[in-house]
Write a protein that holds these residues in place. Sequence first.
Motif, short mmCIF file in Angstrom:
data_model
loop_
_atom_site.label_atom_id
_atom_site.label_comp_id
_atom_site.label_asym_id
_atom_site.label_seq_id
_atom_site.Cartn_x
_atom_site.Cartn_y
_atom_site.Cartn_z
N ARG A 84 -13.09 -7.07 5.18
CA ARG A 84 -11.89 -7.71 4.64
C ARG A 84 -11.02 -6.70 3.90
O ARG A 84 -9.79 -6.70 4.05
CB ARG A 84 -12.31 -8.84 3.69
N MET A 85 -11.64 -5.81 3.14
CA MET A 85 -10.90 -4.81 2.38
C MET A 85 -10.13 -3.87 3.31
O MET A 85 -8.94 -3.58 3.11
CB MET A 85 -11.86 -4.01 1.52
N PHE A 86 -10.81 -3.36 4.34
CA PHE A 86 -10.15 -2.43 5.25
C PHE A 86 -9.06 -3.13 6.06
O PHE A 86 -8.05 -2.50 6.43
CB PHE A 86 -11.17 -1.76 6.17
N HIS A 87 -9.25 -4.41 6.34
CA HIS A 87 -8.19 -5.16 7.02
C HIS A 87 -6.91 -5.18 6.17
O HIS A 87 -5.81 -4.92 6.68
CB HIS A 87 -8.66 -6.58 7.31
N LYS A 88 -7.07 -5.45 4.88
CA LYS A 88 -5.92 -5.45 3.97
C LYS A 88 -5.34 -4.04 3.82
O LYS A 88 -4.11 -3.86 3.78
CB LYS A 88 -6.33 -5.98 2.59
N PHE A 89 -6.22 -3.05 3.73
CA PHE A 89 -5.78 -1.67 3.54
C PHE A 89 -4.98 -1.18 4.75
O PHE A 89 -3.91 -0.56 4.61
CB PHE A 89 -6.99 -0.78 3.31
N GLY A 148 -13.22 10.50 -1.22
CA GLY A 148 -12.05 10.71 -0.38
C GLY A 148 -11.29 9.42 -0.13
O GLY A 148 -10.05 9.42 -0.10
N PHE A 149 -12.02 8.32 0.02
CA PHE A 149 -11.35 7.04 0.23
C PHE A 149 -10.57 6.62 -1.02
O PHE A 149 -9.46 6.10 -0.91
CB PHE A 149 -12.38 5.96 0.58
N ILE A 150 -11.14 6.85 -2.20
CA ILE A 150 -10.42 6.52 -3.44
C ILE A 150 -9.14 7.33 -3.53
O ILE A 150 -8.08 6.82 -3.92
CB ILE A 150 -11.32 6.77 -4.67
N SER A 151 -9.22 8.62 -3.17
CA SER A 151 -8.02 9.47 -3.18
C SER A 151 -6.96 8.94 -2.24
O SER A 151 -5.76 8.97 -2.54
CB SER A 151 -8.39 10.90 -2.79
N GLU A 152 -7.41 8.47 -1.08
CA GLU A 152 -6.47 7.93 -0.09
C GLU A 152 -5.88 6.61 -0.57
O GLU A 152 -4.70 6.31 -0.32
CB GLU A 152 -7.20 7.71 1.23
N LEU A 153 -6.66 5.84 -1.28
CA LEU A 153 -6.22 4.52 -1.74
C LEU A 153 -5.25 4.61 -2.91
O LEU A 153 -4.33 3.80 -3.03
CB LEU A 153 -7.46 3.71 -2.16
N ALA A 154 -5.44 5.60 -3.76
CA ALA A 154 -4.68 5.67 -5.02
C ALA A 154 -3.32 6.32 -4.82
O ALA A 154 -3.19 7.30 -4.08
CB ALA A 154 -5.47 6.46 -6.05
N PRO A 155 -2.28 5.81 -5.49
CA PRO A 155 -1.00 6.50 -5.53
C PRO A 155 -1.18 7.86 -6.21
O PRO A 155 -2.03 8.02 -7.08
CB PRO A 155 -0.13 5.58 -6.39
N ALA A 156 -0.39 8.84 -5.80
CA ALA A 156 -0.56 10.20 -6.30
C ALA A 156 -0.46 10.29 -7.81
O ALA A 156 -1.16 11.09 -8.45
CB ALA A 156 0.48 11.12 -5.65
N ILE A 164 -6.73 -2.38 -11.70
CA ILE A 164 -7.50 -3.09 -10.68
C ILE A 164 -6.81 -4.39 -10.29
O ILE A 164 -6.73 -4.75 -9.11
CB ILE A 164 -8.91 -3.39 -11.20
N MET A 165 -6.30 -5.11 -11.29
CA MET A 165 -5.71 -6.42 -11.03
C MET A 165 -4.39 -6.31 -10.27
O MET A 165 -3.93 -7.30 -9.71
CB MET A 165 -5.49 -7.16 -12.36
N ASN A 166 -3.80 -5.14 -10.25
CA ASN A 166 -2.54 -4.95 -9.56
C ASN A 166 -2.71 -4.44 -8.13
O ASN A 166 -1.74 -4.26 -7.42
CB ASN A 166 -1.66 -3.96 -10.34
N ASP A 167 -3.96 -4.17 -7.73
CA ASP A 167 -4.22 -3.64 -6.40
C ASP A 167 -5.38 -4.43 -5.80
O ASP A 167 -6.54 -4.21 -6.12
CB ASP A 167 -4.59 -2.15 -6.50
N ARG A 168 -5.06 -5.37 -4.92
CA ARG A 168 -6.07 -6.25 -4.36
C ARG A 168 -7.08 -5.50 -3.50
O ARG A 168 -8.27 -5.86 -3.47
CB ARG A 168 -5.40 -7.36 -3.52
N VAL A 169 -6.64 -4.47 -2.82
CA VAL A 169 -7.57 -3.68 -2.01
C VAL A 169 -8.59 -2.98 -2.91
O VAL A 169 -9.80 -2.99 -2.66
CB VAL A 169 -6.81 -2.64 -1.16
N PHE A 170 -8.09 -2.40 -3.99
CA PHE A 170 -8.98 -1.71 -4.92
C PHE A 170 -9.92 -2.69 -5.62
O PHE A 170 -11.08 -2.37 -5.88
CB PHE A 170 -8.14 -0.95 -5.94
N LEU A 171 -9.43 -3.86 -5.92
CA LEU A 171 -10.28 -4.88 -6.54
C LEU A 171 -11.44 -5.24 -5.61
O LEU A 171 -12.59 -5.36 -6.05
CB LEU A 171 -9.46 -6.13 -6.85
#
Length: 426
Positions: free
Chosen positions: A409-414, A348-356, A218-225
């Motif tokens: 704010r999250m989607f702006h960063k994403f 689905g959004f988590i799948s899109e957000l996460a590296p494979a 979590i701490m390494n991914d600001r969007v996920f945080l």
Amino acid sequence: MRLRDWDRNLKVRLAGESVVNITFWMFFPFLSIYFTEAFGKSTAGMLLILSQVFSCAANLLGGYYADKYGRKKMMVLSAFVQGAAFTVFAVSSSSWFDSPLLGFVCFTVVSMFGAVYWPASQAMIADVVGEKDRSDVFAVFYTSTNIAVVIGPIIGGIFFAEYRFPLLLMAGVLNLVLGLVLQYMVKETAPVQRKEESIQNKNWFSVLGNQLKDYRVIMNDRVFLLFIITGVLIGQTFMQLDLLFPVYINEVVTNQPLLRFGNWSYVVENTQAFGLVLAENGLLVAIFTIVVTRWMSKYKERNVFIISSFTYAVSVLLFSQTSWIWGLLFAMLVFTLAELMTAGIQQGFISELAPADKRGKYFAAASLRYTFSKVLAPVSIPMSVWFGYTWTFIIISLLACLSGILYYRMFHKFEKRKALETAPKW
């Protein structure tokens, strides 16, 4: 995948768990009322927070022990322990022995072993069902749970206040029966290799520590945080369905007619009113989840998440402004719409957000939204004493609005990150 083609384990579980779930929902929504009346709002809120802390720890360990000792063993153990706890709970609320504190201890034990049962039950489905059919099977179990949410509160609203002892005793007996059924009619499904590997793990304390370390992603991914923080904020809204809403309805709703035809009318009491409101939520979720998910898939995820947050805020304000049963039913309609808007697109959004190569960790860490929400949400009950219902609902509504702002704010960063990833490399 047709029901007749299911593995025997799943058929047995679907029948047994459906009956147990209906019984559970006959009294579970009314327990916050029971504990509030017994301990007072402030103490009850703190006790419910403590209960959820223990349940969260049990949930983290549940998956590990399901691998180490097997799915069936953990499910059987959980069913027996819950059955025993419900039985003691029933005795603690009987006419000859009234001990709300013992009842709370039993409720905490039930919550903990329910949290242990869940990962084992989900893993068993994954063990025996092919990947292409898993969604359908999970959907059937999810629907059966929501049917229980419809039927249980209606029955509980009629019988809980006067017949708490037989309801709790019935829940205890049915859980013990479920344990016997699982023991003699269900086969173990955990892969032998995974069980052997897990035995080499250290004690439970080390396992819990290692699982918590995995959440450092979590701490390494600001969007996920931001996604986690926003999920916790909005969780303070939908978690009130089993916490603040029943207490509020129990106090403000008076006996009033639900239906009237000439000289005949059907009058609902306060506990029955909450049962109807909760049943409405379960029925709408069971019927319209797929429809609303398909509808929402036509729009941008950003807009859906943001509008859902503000719809939650509106629904909470509507609840705070009425004690009329039809007003509460309308507020629940708005509340359920907010719930369904994101129910089908979050995964689905988590799948899109996460590296494979890190999707497993992302999905595990995403559950922290519910973990932290369960711990924090009971604060609303003592808040209703400190600030009153109106301001408590306003604060919860403002948290929902804040979640909408953070989603923006999250989607702006994403979207900015996606643009950088897809930009041509020179």
